[in-house]
Design a protein around this motif. Structure first.
Motif, PDB file in Angstrom:
ATOM      1  N   ARG A 181       0.802  -1.149  -0.096  1.00 34.30           N
ATOM      2  CA  ARG A 181       0.089   0.146   0.010  1.00 34.30           C
ATOM      3  C   ARG A 181       0.918   1.343  -0.126  1.00 34.30           C
ATOM      4  NH1 ARG A 181      -4.575   2.442   0.285  1.00 34.30           N
ATOM      5  NH2 ARG A 181      -5.029   4.200   1.596  1.00 34.30           N
ATOM      6  N   ASP A 184       2.154   1.900  -3.529  1.00 40.09           N
ATOM      7  CA  ASP A 184       1.007   2.312  -4.303  1.00 40.09           C
ATOM      8  C   ASP A 184       0.898   3.743  -3.961  1.00 40.09           C
ATOM      9  OD1 ASP A 184      -1.470   1.818  -6.182  1.00 40.09           O
ATOM     10  OD2 ASP A 184      -2.516   2.608  -4.339  1.00 40.09           O
ATOM     11  N   TYR A 188       1.484   7.074  -6.805  1.00 34.56           N
ATOM     12  CA  TYR A 188       0.358   7.852  -6.978  1.00 34.56           C
ATOM     13  C   TYR A 188       0.921   9.688  -6.509  1.00 34.56           C
ATOM     14  CZ  TYR A 188      -4.037  10.196  -6.019  1.00 34.56           C
ATOM     15  OH  TYR A 188      -5.124  10.814  -6.216  1.00 34.56           O
TER      16      TYR A 188
END
Length: 405
Positions: A181, A184, A188
């Motif tokens: 996570r 990710d 982003y």
């Protein structure tokens, strides 16, 4: 499981077997042994301090010294929050998962505040994260050491500077055992930062839009370029008109209305009058502000606030939706994104919540659509009715959605 003998004592490794393996590891005091037997590991934090912390699989309760740290933990692994350092309003809680309303407020060290140290101990908090919005200082280190000595709880210092936020996420993700996570989210955020800065980076000074950041209940406090609270404006390509001395720490330098009139900003970004107790409506409606270009041209924008302010306070990851918003407001032909979609994606990925079109439109207020653009979304009949019940006529609603005040 131990995959390599390099951390073991050489003679002990030669004699390993069955129960002897456990005894040998316990005697070596190696990092591998600590992880197996004590459930601890040693990390080096961003201040260069070696800190012994629980292994990721054993972490159940963490806390933070400021709202900035809480935003990081909330967006990464919210279930380990032992409490909150923020007193959320009803409007802010509506933009967050339901369980956030039940967290006890344990205090914060920001703004000369205090943390309830006895509660930290009573709630068996395992780690406290001290995250800074700028490069770590000697004061950060001193405060961390003091809190650690007083509570016996390891305090980990994290550099959460704007350009290091992705690195901070990866570091925290490793500690909390949510590396996937964290990666990710880091990717982003890096993409957002790269796209915004690439878009506005080539603007000459004479092409930049003159912006005034109106803070406080009268709109007569602001941030000069050197303030960390103005960094979002610089990243988004704004030409900050505030030529004043910076206040250290909390910021908010006092200015006079005569100064703002003389600066004549093309755009004013103001705090809202509901959540932040700001001056957005005062600026739009009072005759004393009426001669300023931003007011005359209907370019006074209310900074979205829920659940966290989009441009600063806390100066954390919440600014990444803010720089998209501000770049789109200032340079809609250069940074041509639909902010309803961008807002929904950010809240889904960072804040664990699915926003409806109406909720996103409500957050964006009169900044949607961006100047010169056509609205892709319109509020539902239910949203229009809610606004009407709050005292807005259909015409007033239409004007606000189009940025005409």
């Amino acid at each position: 499981m131990i995959s390599h003998p390099k951390n073991m004592c050489r003679r002990q490794f030669a004699a390993l077997g069955g129960v002897a393996l456990l005894s040998a590891l316990a005697g070596c005091r190696s990092e591998a042994g600590d992880e197996v037997f004590r459930g601890t590991r040693t990390i080096t934090d961003h201040a260069g301090r070696e800190v012994s912390i629980p292994t990721a699989s054993t972490i159940e309760r963490v806390y933070f010294t400021s709202p900035l740290g809480q935003v990081f933990i909330f967006s990464l692994k919210p279930e380990v929050q032992a409490g909150t350092g923020i007193s959320f309003t009803k409007q802010e809680l509506e933009m967050m998962p339901d369980y956030m309303a039940g967290l006890p407020n344990l205090g914060s060290l920001s703004g000369n505040g205090e943390i309830d140290r006895e509660e930290l101990i009573a709630r068996d908090v395992q780690i406290v994260f001290s995250v800074s919005g700028i490069s770590l200082t000697a004061a950060n280190i001193s405060d961390a050491e003091k809190l650690q000595d007083q509570t016996g709880i390891p305090v980990v210092l994290v550099d959460g500077s704007f350009d290091r936020i992705a690195t901070a996420y990866r570091f925290l993700g490793d500690i909390l055992g949510v590396q996937d996570r964290a990666e990710d989210l880091a990717g982003y955020l890096e993409k957002i930062y790269a796209e915004v800065t690439a878009t506005v980076g080539g603007l000459s000074e004479d092409r930049k839009t003159k912006v005034y950041y109106a803070e406080g209940p009268l709109g007569l406090q602001t941030e000069p370029d050197e303030s960390q609270h103005a960094l979002s404006f610089a990243v988004a390509g704004a030409k900050n008109v505030a030529a004043v001395e910076a206040n250290q720490g909390l910021g908010m330098s006092n200015v006079s209305l005569e100064q703002v009139v003389a600066w004549d900003p093309e755009v004013i970004v103001a705090w809202d009058d509901v959540i932040r107790g700001g001056a957005d409506e005062i600026i739009r409606t009072k005759e004393t502000w009426a001669t300023i270009s931003a007011v005359k041209n209907g370019r006074v924008y209310t900074m979205p606030n829920s659940p966290f302010a989009w441009l600063d306070r806390p100066p954390g990851v919440n600014r990444f939706i803010g720089i998209q918003w501000l770049a789109n407001v200032l340079y809609p032909d250069l940074y041509d994104v639909d902010m309803v979609e961008a807002t929904q994606e950010f809240y889904r990925r960072m804040y664990w919540i699915e926003l409806s079109d109406d909720q996103a439109l409500e957050l964006l207020g009169n900044s949607y659509p961006a100047p010169g653009k056509t609205a892709k979304y319109t509020p539902s009949q239910e949203a229009q009715q809610a606004d009407a019940e709050n005292g807005l006529s259909a015409d007033e609603l239409a004007q606000r959605r189009q940025g005409v005040d």
